[in-house]
Design a protein around this motif. Sequence first.
Motif, short mmCIF file in Angstrom:
data_model
loop_
_atom_site.label_atom_id
_atom_site.label_comp_id
_atom_site.label_asym_id
_atom_site.label_seq_id
_atom_site.Cartn_x
_atom_site.Cartn_y
_atom_site.Cartn_z
N MET A 83 0.82 -1.19 -0.19
CA MET A 83 0.02 0.23 0.46
C MET A 83 0.99 1.74 0.19
N ARG A 84 2.09 1.49 0.80
CA ARG A 84 3.11 2.63 0.75
C ARG A 84 3.48 2.86 -0.54
N ILE A 85 3.84 1.39 -1.66
CA ILE A 85 4.14 1.91 -2.35
C ILE A 85 3.15 2.25 -3.67
N PHE A 86 1.92 1.52 -4.04
CA PHE A 86 1.03 2.05 -4.80
C PHE A 86 0.61 4.03 -4.14
N LYS A 87 0.41 3.93 -3.16
CA LYS A 87 0.63 6.14 -2.76
C LYS A 87 2.11 6.45 -2.92
N GLU A 88 2.65 5.83 -2.39
CA GLU A 88 4.08 6.81 -3.52
C GLU A 88 4.35 6.67 -4.77
N PHE A 89 4.00 6.68 -5.90
CA PHE A 89 3.81 6.10 -6.66
C PHE A 89 3.55 7.61 -7.70
N PHE A 90 2.03 6.78 -7.03
CA PHE A 90 0.71 8.27 -7.13
C PHE A 90 1.45 9.89 -7.45
N GLU A 91 2.47 10.12 -6.42
CA GLU A 91 3.06 10.67 -5.52
C GLU A 91 4.35 11.30 -5.99
N LEU A 92 4.73 10.67 -7.20
CA LEU A 92 5.98 10.17 -8.14
C LEU A 92 5.54 11.82 -8.96
N PRO A 93 6.95 12.67 -9.20
CA PRO A 93 7.03 13.59 -10.12
C PRO A 93 6.16 13.00 -11.66
N THR A 94 5.77 14.53 -12.41
CA THR A 94 4.81 14.24 -12.99
C THR A 94 6.08 12.67 -14.06
N GLU A 95 6.76 12.92 -14.31
CA GLU A 95 7.75 13.11 -16.34
C GLU A 95 7.78 11.11 -15.62
N ASP A 96 8.08 11.35 -13.98
CA ASP A 96 8.47 9.76 -13.70
C ASP A 96 6.61 8.65 -14.23
N LYS A 97 6.03 9.23 -14.12
CA LYS A 97 4.88 8.47 -14.14
C LYS A 97 3.90 8.81 -15.48
N ALA A 98 4.32 9.94 -16.43
CA ALA A 98 4.49 9.90 -17.97
C ALA A 98 4.27 8.83 -18.77
#
Length: 342
Positions: A83-98
């Motif tokens: 769950m912690r990993i999932f939450k951290e993913f959505f908090e990543l900078p935009t370029e890391d999620k793009a």
Amino acid sequence: MEKLISNFNQVQSLPEKYIFPLEKRPGKLPVPACKFVPIIDIDETAGENRAVIAQKILKASQEFGFFQVINHGVPEDLMKDTMRIFKEFFELPTEDKAIFYVENSRSNKNCKLYPSSIINATEDVHLWRDNLKLNCHPLEKCILDWPEKPTRYRQVVGSYATEVTKLVPRILELICVGLGLESGYFEDKLGEVTSLSVNHYPPCPDPSLALGLTKHCDPNLITILLQDDICGLQIFKDNEWIGVEPVPNAFVVNIGYQLQILSNNKLKSVEHRAVTNSRTTRTSAAFFFNPRDGIMIEPAKALINASNPPVFRAFRYQEFLRSYMTKNGNNDNALEQFKLQA
């Protein structure tokens, strides 16, 4: 990427495209908390306890279509880490999620980050959520396309997927016992976990007007949900919406349409939805287990007799899924096409 709600900058009022029609709004919140969705300890499933637990699961599946399981064997630390990993993913900078962002639901990527505007949109109204969808089978291949950030994402979520995949046959075997089916009946019916859907619901300016996820029943066999400690899941029972309280270290299990069909309507797939709140981000992660490719889905013959004739015809899951998707979440007639005439 600007369509991702997680990228919005503290919106003060709800944008018009997220406001649902009056008849579909969640309305005044909170709804009554459902303290009666059964919480079932499946640690001791040998001997006499096995039959007792099986009956508890059967009753919950008939009355609610939902139950929660504790002492299920998935390590508590792994659940929290996941769950912690999932939450951290959505908090990543935009370029890391793009690199995972798609606007076409037909994309064949093994990891897709969707804006709410292209999933389950109803009457051009958008859901208040972002969604990360991970293909999980075969795990050793799909995991290579999963995020590398946050650090240990693949390791943690891969271990979690493996553990949950071990849990599902145990639950289905207890359902077998409760229904009076031969041991292992579902073993040949269950495919691997096919996908993991991680939902991210940021604080909403007006939760009474928006929805995180519209009402629906799951088309698959069974769903295993991991949720954080924020209320948001609701089920429709006795003509009202009731909230399912999060239980520490528990999984929420819900019956999909395929189990309702295989049980010849003894088990029920129940409508559920996700609401938002104005204070705290909520995260949930649903593992979807589908029937094995190529098998015929039909009511179990052991449940059929003169007083209980078959309700549904035989079909393959892909046929059902195509029909379900074309109905765009209309649960009222999702099963009608597959029913036998009285």
